[in-house]
Design a protein around this motif. Structure first.
Motif, PDB file in Angstrom:
ATOM      1  N   SER A 194       0.848  -1.188   0.000  1.00  0.00           N
ATOM      2  CA  SER A 194       0.000   0.000   0.000  1.00  0.00           C
ATOM      3  C   SER A 194       0.881   1.235   0.000  1.00  0.00           C
ATOM      4  O   SER A 194       2.039   1.184   0.428  1.00  0.00           O
ATOM      5  N   ARG A 234      -0.582   4.333   1.126  1.00  0.00           N
ATOM      6  CA  ARG A 234      -1.295   5.330   1.933  1.00  0.00           C
ATOM      7  C   ARG A 234      -0.559   5.556   3.260  1.00  0.00           C
ATOM      8  O   ARG A 234      -0.252   4.613   3.986  1.00  0.00           O
ATOM      9  N   LEU A 283      -0.560   8.232   6.777  1.00  0.00           N
ATOM     10  CA  LEU A 283      -1.180   9.301   7.576  1.00  0.00           C
ATOM     11  C   LEU A 283      -0.121   9.949   8.436  1.00  0.00           C
ATOM     12  O   LEU A 283       0.649   9.261   9.111  1.00  0.00           O
ATOM     13  N   GLN A 295     -11.517   4.695   9.172  1.00  0.00           N
ATOM     14  CA  GLN A 295     -10.772   3.930   8.190  1.00  0.00           C
ATOM     15  C   GLN A 295     -11.047   2.436   8.321  1.00  0.00           C
ATOM     16  O   GLN A 295     -11.217   1.916   9.425  1.00  0.00           O
ATOM     17  N   LEU A 301      -3.740   1.146   5.669  1.00  0.00           N
ATOM     18  CA  LEU A 301      -2.645   2.114   5.596  1.00  0.00           C
ATOM     19  C   LEU A 301      -1.292   1.415   5.650  1.00  0.00           C
ATOM     20  O   LEU A 301      -1.136   0.388   6.326  1.00  0.00           O
ATOM     21  N   ILE A 332       1.784   5.130   9.627  1.00  0.00           N
ATOM     22  CA  ILE A 332       1.232   6.255  10.387  1.00  0.00           C
ATOM     23  C   ILE A 332       2.397   6.898  11.120  1.00  0.00           C
ATOM     24  O   ILE A 332       3.185   6.210  11.774  1.00  0.00           O
TER      25      ILE A 332
END
Length: 482
Positions: A296, A298, A300, A352, A357, A360
């Motif tokens: 992934s 993604r 945050l 979410q 994700l 983080i």
């Protein structure tokens, strides 16, 4: 600053705000109907009466050519020449304010011969002088916006009190601008002296860069402060006065969230370092995200600040989202084209799906929140991270005595230091695997006590060791097979 100081600007703004209820001259009346309009001259139909002083609002009833001709006739005591008339008509068409044109005409050498005064323009004149200095143009534009808004406020007791609060803030800004101007002049003098004494251009450039960086930081801080005051004024709801109501006792205006946020932005800019320095410090964390290898992209970032880490992530192919509770920080990120929002981190995580994700991050954030919230963040992060995903949380290192007892408290929003032992146990308790502590940013060698004996080394370790520590915790890869 062209023989005018910004303190004079604020004095002018105060005087103009106090004269908001000034009564302008009545509109000129046309001649009786029996006279043919086509036979009346401009002076008979539209000219203001001749007198030694006007308020600029008397001219605002006219547009285009009528405005320009009245300005020339009243201020310069003559008709405008064709070139001058066309020039000022072009300025009006280009969006130049009428007040700016009146200020230009009344400040000319020709106007000084007649001594006609136009009241209400001092603020516009001095803001125009600020605009001539390239580095102060953004500040001048915000001051002009505030000046207009203040002039539009009704003359109620509540609004007058609020106006006084805004003007007090502007007064503070003016003093800071004066200090910045002095610094600029001092920089020029120092560079000139250095050129005369040494002739080394390299040293001149280094000194000039250092002084300019200091000036840029001060101006950036002022811009943040002005932005907050402008935002507060623009969004403040009007409070209609109640008829026949008793006057409330005067109460000192309270400090609201925007005051604290503005202070914190200025504090960050002054003490945290430049964008380039922060990018260099954070670039090492990219290797930890690559090692995660979750499939992934993604990421945050909680407490994204000015967006240096978000920018690095985007440049390296990650789909990064930033969260922050400071609106100026979020605006700074969005203006750079980054994805950031004014959102609560726990609420965002709870929305979410599981295992969605890759990473983080939270750099110098967890020391700002109560432990109960930190525990919930860590638990929710464990749920939303994919197998192999990584959680990185950096915080001041209390193992360093100077940090734990002194520098940690520079930031008034810090709650309490978080120890390495607590970080490790937190990761284990929440189900992370392969967690490690990364110690960062020791004091430079020149700060250490000289000596090679064990006692000296121990003292240096406690006083000059790493100033920051980071928890790097990973979700077990084995979950992919479960």
């Amino acid at each position: 600053m062209n023989n005018q100081t910004t303190e004079q600007l604020l004095d002018a703004i105060r005087r103009e705000a106090a004269q908001l209820d000034i009564k302008t001259q009545p509109e000129p009346q046309p001649l009786p109907a029996e006279e043919s309009p086509g036979q009346m001259s401009f002076e008979q139909r539209l000219r203001l009466p001749s007198k030694p002083a006007y308020h600029y609002r008397e001219f605002l009833q006219f547009d285009d050519e009528a405005f320009v001709r009245n300005a020339f006739l009243c201020i310069l005591q003559r008709e405008p020449d064709p070139a001058g008339l066309q020039s000022y008509l072009n300025k009006l068409n280009d969006g130049i304010e009428k007040q700016g044109i009146l200020a230009e005409l009344s400040g000319s050498e020709e106007a000084k011969r007649y001594g006609v005064r136009i009241r209400g323009l001092k603020g516009y004149r001095m803001i125009a002088r600020l605009r001539r200095i390239r580095t102060l143009r953004p500040v001048a534009q915000r001051l002009l916006g505030l000046y207009r808004r203040i002039c539009e406020l009704p003359n109620t007791e509540e609004m007058n009190q609020y106006r006084a609060n805004i003007l007090q803030q502007l007064s503070w800004m003016s003093r800071q601008l004066q200090a910045a101007e002095h610094l600029t002049e001092l920089s020029r003098q120092q560079v000139e002296q250095l050129k005369q004494q040494t002739g080394k251009q390299g040293e001149d450039n280094a000194l000039l860069r250092e002084e300019n960086q200091t000036l840029s930081k001060q101006l950036a801080n002022l811009s943040h402060k002005i932005a907050y005051q402008h935002q507060a004024l623009a969004t403040r709801p009007s409070i209609p006065a109640e008829p026949n109501s008793a006057k409330a006792p005067a109460v000192a205006p309270a400090i609201d969230d925007s005051d604290v946020s503005a202070f914190y932005v200025a504090f960050e800019d002054a003490c945290r370092g430049t964008r380039e320095e922060i990018r260099e410090k954070m670039s090492k964390w990219l290797s930890y995200l690559t090692a995660a290898n979750t499939g992934s992209n993604r990421v945050l970032d909680i407490g994204c600040g000015r967006g240096e880490w978000l920018q690095l992530l985007g440049e390296n192919g990650y789909a990064a989202t930033g969260l922050d509770i400071n609106p100026v920080m979020v605006n700074s990120c969005t203006e750079q084209g980054l994805t950031a929002s004014l959102d609560d981190a726990l609420t965002w995580l709870q929305r979410q799906p599981d295992a969605s994700l890759a990473a983080i991050t939270a750099f110098h954030v967890i020391e700002h929140v109560p432990f109960e919230l930190l525990l919930r963040w860590t638990t929710e992060a464990r749920r939303v991270l994919q197998p192999g995903g990584v959680l990185i949380m950096e915080t001041p290192n209390p193992e360093n005595i100077l940090v734990g007892s002194h520098t940690f408290y520079h930031d008034p929003t810090h709650r309490n230091p978080i120890t390495p032992t607590l970080l490790e146990f937190l990761a284990e308790y929440c189900g992370y695997a392969d967690s490690e502590l990364v110690r960062l940013h020791p004091y430079p060698e020149e700060a250490k006590v000289s000596g090679n004996d064990p006692l000296t080394e121990r003292v240096n370790g406690h006083l000059c060791g790493p100033q920051d520590i980071a928890l790097v915790a990973r979700v077990p890869e084995a979950e992919a097979a479960e």
